[in-house]
Each structure stands twice: as C-alpha cells, then as structure tokens.
Scaffold this motif. Structure first.
Motif, PDB file in Angstrom:
ATOM      1  N   ASN A   1       0.811  -1.233   0.000  1.00  0.00           N
ATOM      2  CA  ASN A   1       0.000   0.000   0.000  1.00  0.00           C
ATOM      3  C   ASN A   1       0.837   1.272   0.000  1.00  0.00           C
ATOM      4  O   ASN A   1       0.377   2.331   0.414  1.00  0.00           O
ATOM      5  N   LYS A   2       2.079   1.162  -0.490  1.00  0.00           N
ATOM      6  CA  LYS A   2       2.959   2.329  -0.566  1.00  0.00           C
ATOM      7  C   LYS A   2       3.677   2.423  -1.913  1.00  0.00           C
ATOM      8  O   LYS A   2       3.846   3.492  -2.458  1.00  0.00           O
ATOM      9  N   THR A   3       4.101   1.268  -2.416  1.00  0.00           N
ATOM     10  CA  THR A   3       4.922   1.224  -3.624  1.00  0.00           C
ATOM     11  C   THR A   3       4.073   1.235  -4.890  1.00  0.00           C
ATOM     12  O   THR A   3       3.070   0.525  -4.975  1.00  0.00           O
ATOM     13  N   CYS A   4       4.487   2.035  -5.868  1.00  0.00           N
ATOM     14  CA  CYS A   4       3.819   2.092  -7.168  1.00  0.00           C
ATOM     15  C   CYS A   4       4.714   1.461  -8.230  1.00  0.00           C
ATOM     16  O   CYS A   4       5.909   1.774  -8.301  1.00  0.00           O
ATOM     17  N   VAL A   5       4.154   0.563  -9.027  1.00  0.00           N
ATOM     18  CA  VAL A   5       4.899  -0.052 -10.120  1.00  0.00           C
ATOM     19  C   VAL A   5       4.179   0.226 -11.435  1.00  0.00           C
ATOM     20  O   VAL A   5       2.962   0.385 -11.473  1.00  0.00           O
ATOM     21  N   ASP A   6       4.971   0.294 -12.489  1.00  0.00           N
ATOM     22  CA  ASP A   6       4.409   0.584 -13.809  1.00  0.00           C
ATOM     23  C   ASP A   6       3.521  -0.554 -14.288  1.00  0.00           C
ATOM     24  O   ASP A   6       3.839  -1.729 -14.117  1.00  0.00           O
ATOM     25  N   ILE A   7       2.390  -0.199 -14.873  1.00  0.00           N
ATOM     26  CA  ILE A   7       1.525  -1.178 -15.522  1.00  0.00           C
ATOM     27  C   ILE A   7       2.010  -1.348 -16.957  1.00  0.00           C
ATOM     28  O   ILE A   7       2.075  -0.382 -17.715  1.00  0.00           O
ATOM     29  N   ASP A   8       2.390  -2.570 -17.304  1.00  0.00           N
ATOM     30  CA  ASP A   8       2.814  -2.846 -18.676  1.00  0.00           C
ATOM     31  C   ASP A   8       1.571  -3.127 -19.516  1.00  0.00           C
ATOM     32  O   ASP A   8       1.073  -4.249 -19.581  1.00  0.00           O
ATOM     33  N   GLU A   9       1.069  -2.062 -20.125  1.00  0.00           N
ATOM     34  CA  GLU A   9      -0.165  -2.193 -20.910  1.00  0.00           C
ATOM     35  C   GLU A   9      -0.004  -3.148 -22.081  1.00  0.00           C
ATOM     36  O   GLU A   9      -0.989  -3.674 -22.620  1.00  0.00           O
ATOM     37  N   CYS A  10       1.249  -3.405 -22.483  1.00  0.00           N
ATOM     38  CA  CYS A  10       1.495  -4.235 -23.663  1.00  0.00           C
ATOM     39  C   CYS A  10       1.398  -5.727 -23.368  1.00  0.00           C
ATOM     40  O   CYS A  10       1.161  -6.525 -24.279  1.00  0.00           O
ATOM     41  N   THR A  11       1.618  -6.126 -22.097  1.00  0.00           N
ATOM     42  CA  THR A  11       1.621  -7.551 -21.771  1.00  0.00           C
ATOM     43  C   THR A  11       0.563  -7.936 -20.742  1.00  0.00           C
ATOM     44  O   THR A  11       0.102  -9.075 -20.709  1.00  0.00           O
TER      45      THR A  11
END
Length: 564
Positions: A148-158
């Motif tokens: 509930n703290k860390t943000c990770v990139d969403i890989d829209e391609c996969t």
C-alpha cells in the motif's frame, strides 16, 4: 458598475496589493484572468498585460470571494497555526479555495498534524492525509503494490489485451505510466525506441536528459547481463516522469510562463516573460503534471522555489531577438524520478524534418484563455530556416541564426499563450538522451496553417549560458557534438588522403578541413585497408609480421593487421 468593479480589482491587485498580503494580490489577478477574453494575431506565448485585455462577465463565486477579501482587515496574526485575517472564522465555507486555506489554517483545519508533509508519508507517489491517517495512491498508468505504498508501472502491452491491435501488425511499446503503438519495437540489449517512434536509440544513464523510462531500460540491460537474472495545441496529456525538467512559473498565483531545469540551481526561460513583470512575485514549480495554480492539486512531491536572480539577455529586443533568460533558484533541487535537468545541445542541432517535442501548461483551445490544467506534450518537426523566413515575410523578422522554427504546414499542432519560455526538446542522434534545442518564443496565432512556432535557438546561446552560470556551468557537457560544424571539404577524395592531415596540414586545412577535423576528434578513422586490397589482406592476414611481406602489409592492410 460591474466593469468598474473589475477595473478596481485589477488596480487594487497591482498597485495597492504590495501593501497587503501576497495572496490578496493573487486573488485579484485570478479575478482578472477569469474576466479576460484575450485575442491577438502576432503574440508572445505568455500571459497578457493590462493594456491587452477587455472584460466579460466574471463568475458569481469569483466576485463573492473578491468581496469577502476586500472586507477583511489585513492585520497579521502571528503563529503558524493561526488565521492570518481576523474574519476567517466567518467564512469556513470558502475553505475549498487553496488561497483561503493558506490564509486561514485554523478555520480550515489545515495546520493539524499531516504525515504527508514528512517524507511524503512513505508513499511512492501520491499521499493523501484523511481521517488522521496516510493513504497512498498512484498516478495513472501505475499500480499500488500490496504494501500500500509502492507504485509499479503497468505494462499495458503484456498485462492486458494488445491495445495497439487494429488489424495490422502494430507493436505496443511500453513506457513508464503509458505506452505507444509503433511499426517496430526495438529489442536489442541496451536499445529502446525513440519517444513514440519506431526508430531505435541507445539507452544511457547520464547527468542530464535522462527520463525514468530511459534509466529503467539502461539498468534493465545491465541486470540482464549478470548471472542473477505534454503553448500546446493538438497535444496530449504528458506522463508523470516523461518531462522531469519542465518548470512552471506562476506570477501572483497565476500561470505565467514555462522553463527548463538545466542544472540543480538554474532554469532556462524566455526574456519576454520578464519585461513587464517583477520576478519578486513569482514562484517556480518542478515535479508536477497538474498546474500549480489549481486549488486541489497534489503537492506532496512537487518542489516550489523562488527566484534569487534573473538574467535576461542584454541584447533582447521587442522583435524577440535573443529571447532567452536564466533564473537562479533560491536553493538547489535534488534530482529524482520526476525532477532532473535536461541537457544543453552541446553542439548538436536537429536537422529539418526531425521530430522534436514541446511541452507546457498553455492554451489548448482558442476560446479558453485559462490554459491547460494538465501538462501537455506535442510533436513538431523542425522546419528549414529559409522556408520559415519566407512564411513570416511581412509579418515578423525571422533571424535564422538566432531562431529555430518547428511545426506542420497544415498547422494544428503548436505551442500557444502560457507556454512561453518552455522547452522544445529533441533526442540525440547517437542515444536516447534529451537536449533542449529551443525556448518557446512567439508565433502568428496558434497552430495556424502556413505559420510555424518560433523558438530561441539554444545552440547559439550555449557560450552565453556558461558565461552567466560561472562555476555552476561545470560539467554541463560531457561530450561536444558537431565540433566540425561549419567546416567543408573542397576536394572529393579527402578520405583517401587522411594520412596527409598531419604531413601536409596547410594544404589539407584549405581543401579537406571537414575530413581532417573528423579524423582529429575520432569521428572517422585512418585505420582501413587500401581500396581493392581487402580480399588480399584477409587472405594474407597471418603474414602481417612476416619480414618478406611486412612493407606491403603496412602500406595496404592497416586495419586487417592492426597497424593503426
């Protein structure tokens, strides 16, 4: 009567304001901006002056807020958690306004303990303080992890169905917080696509011009090698960390101009932004994609600075020649994923047709003077200087040695009012690194067909920038590009006479200046096999040190025998 009230508000904010609180001046100026319908043909891309405006009906809420402020007593009440005005308690309903919250912290209950102000509450991106607790969230294109703290990139391609599939073999290229659809996806180690382009570039991790997407690709390649594993017309919203050097300048609380962070202490902008405005009432904001002028804006990671020193070019003129300025911030900024400097050209200049990008918070619609609430980005190709000069003949003087033109023949994409001073950036020819090629200056209207955006050409001001920055200019350029700029070859066979650059320097300087310069800086090599001897050199490559053939091999097979 209404017009008199608005005129009074403007005069009050500009002239009586210095004797009152700065926030009152900001509200007065905001009132005027809400009452302006600004129209002009040849225009700098910044906010209007008092002489340029005419008035229309303001909103009731703005007039009500203005009336309340005029009735306040301007006696300051000391104390960090005290209201600054005696009548704050009478107007708790106005706490939705950021101006009121700042002036009335006790009434609006904004001075209570807020852990978001300390290390961003431990949140990676957005921190919200509600019900006496921290709540973390992520920007668009990112996902909140289980902690509930860390943000990770969403890989829209996969992670999702291919968003680029439209019946054609279009490749999805992921970037931090976003993606783009291209005809080719770069896959070699250390390579990635140029920004929203099918062409490939080398990922680097330099001091400047490196976005988080570039840095991630660079580090990802290094990890794989180990055993362990947006004045913008026609633009789109910009990603969180796509343009980490973008600066927004507010004047008395209202959007004024843009700028580019070029060191941890200096911002590059346009001279015309400061000809009729005092920088003492200005703030510089970094690390944001939402305009700093908004009432409800996430401020947990953005940085605010005042201007300690303003340097405008001494030869700036009203026709926008030498339209550059430098702002020294009151304190340095720390580089991170959303704030970092852009490179100077360091000798590199984009060729006509090369696609570059301009960003800013300026107007996006001819009928909306207020500008964009979200940072905009738009691609614009570099235009041949002579073509640009002819397009503006009879309208403006284009100094081709001082100005750069960019845009489309059909218009539709351009910078506009409010983008002045902002960056026109391009990527290096030999890497993905970004450099600021132009400073938004002026144009005929916005995105009009046949007229291009005009920018101060930064490459012509690099020496001036270094001179003004003094000791702060150290390490601005780790590499100098186009060192042979302006040199030409008269002879057509210069590359066959490279060995003569040293033995006959006077002749070669007069006839092969460009080739010898490239040889000197290592752009080309004198290490090659003589024409027609390549196959023979390969056949006898094991005889390079044979005394019988040594002289022949030294003369004809330098590259094969490594005699260079």
């Amino acid at each position: 009567m209404l017009r008199n009230l608005v005129v009074f508000a403007y005069v009050f904010g500009l002239y009586i304001g210095p004797f009152c609180r700065s926030q009152v001046k900001a509200v007065c100026r905001t009132l005027i901006l809400n009452c302006v319908n600004y129209k002009l043909q040849m225009q700098p891309q910044s906010l209007p002056s008092a002489q340029d405006v005419f008035f229309i009906m303001p909103s009731r809420s703005t007039l009500a807020l203005f009336a309340v402020l005029l009735t306040w007593q301007f006696d300051t009440i000391k104390g960090a958690c005290d209201d600054k005005f005696t009548r704050c308690a009478q107007y708790p309903a106005l706490c939705a306004s950021a101006s009121i919250r700042e002036s009335c912290p006790k009434t609006c209950k904004t001075c209570e303990s807020n852990l978001c102000t300390e290390n961003n509450g431990g949140c990676d991106q957005v921190c919200t303080w509600a019900n006496e607790a921290v709540s973390c969230s992520c920007r668009s294109g990112f996902r909140l992890e289980n902690d509930n703290k860390t943000c990770v990139d969403i890989d829209e391609c996969t992670e999702r169905p291919n968003p680029c599939f439209i019946g054609l073999p279009v490749y999805c290229v992921n970037t931090l917080g976003s993606y783009s659809c291209q005809t080719y996806k770069c896959k070699l180690p250390g390579e990635m696509n140029y920004y929203k382009s099918p062409k490939c570039c080398k990922a680097t991790n330099g001091r400047c011009g490196t976005t988080e997407s570039i840095r991630d690709r660079y580090l990802e390649t290094r990890l794989l090698a180990t055993p362990t594993v947006t004045r913008i017309f026609g633009g789109t919203n910009a990603g969180l960390s796509s343009w980490p050097w973008q600066a927004q300048i507010l004047n008395n609380g209202a959007p004024h101009c843009g700028g580019s962070l070029i060191t941890d202490r200096w911002v590059l902008s346009a001279a015309h932004c400061f000809t009729s405005s005092s920088y003492e009432n200005m703030f510089v904001y970094l690390g944001q994609i939402l305009s700093a002028s908004l009432d409800s804006v996430d401020i947990t990671r953005r940085l605010q600075r005042t201007i300690e020193q303003l340097i405008t070019h001494a030869e700036y003129s009203a026709d926008f020649r030498n339209d550059v300025a430098l702002l020294k911030l009151n304190s340095p900024v720390q580089s991170n994923d959303i704030i970092s400097p852009v490179c100077l050209p360091c000798g590199e200049t984009p060729e006509p047709g090369v696609k570059c990008w301009v960003t800013g918070f300026g107007r996006t619609n001819p009928s909306d003077f207020s500008g964009s609430e979200v940072l905009q980005e738009v691609d614009v190709p570099i235009v041949d200087p002579e073509k640009c000069r002819k397009a503006y003949a009879g309208h403006a003087t284009i100094y081709t040695d001082k100005m750069l033109c960019a845009g489309y023949d059909a218009g539709k994409k351009d910078a506009c009012n409010g983008d002045s001073g902002g960056p026109l950036v391009c990527q290096r020819a030999d890497s993905c690194e970004w450099y600021v090629s132009g400073v938004v200056s002026f144009g005929k209207g916005c995105a009009l067909a046949g007229y291009y955006g005009i920018y101060a050409n930064v490459i012509n001001y690099e020496a001036w920038i270094r001179e003004q920055l003094g000791d702060d200019s150290a390490n601005l350029c780790s590499k100098i590009y186009n060192q042979c700029r302006g040199r030409k070859d008269k002879d057509t066979d210069c590359e066959t006479k490279l060995d003569k650059c040293e033995t006959f320097p006077k002749y070669m300087k007069a006839n092969c200046a460009l080739t010898c310069c490239k040889l000197q800086i290592g752009e080309i090599s004198n290490c090659f096999d003589n024409s027609g001897m390549t196959n023979i050199c390969h056949i006898y490559s094991n005889k390079c040190r044979d005394p019988t053939l040594l002289t022949f091999m030294e003369e004809n097979c330098k590259k094969t025998c490594n005699f260079c």
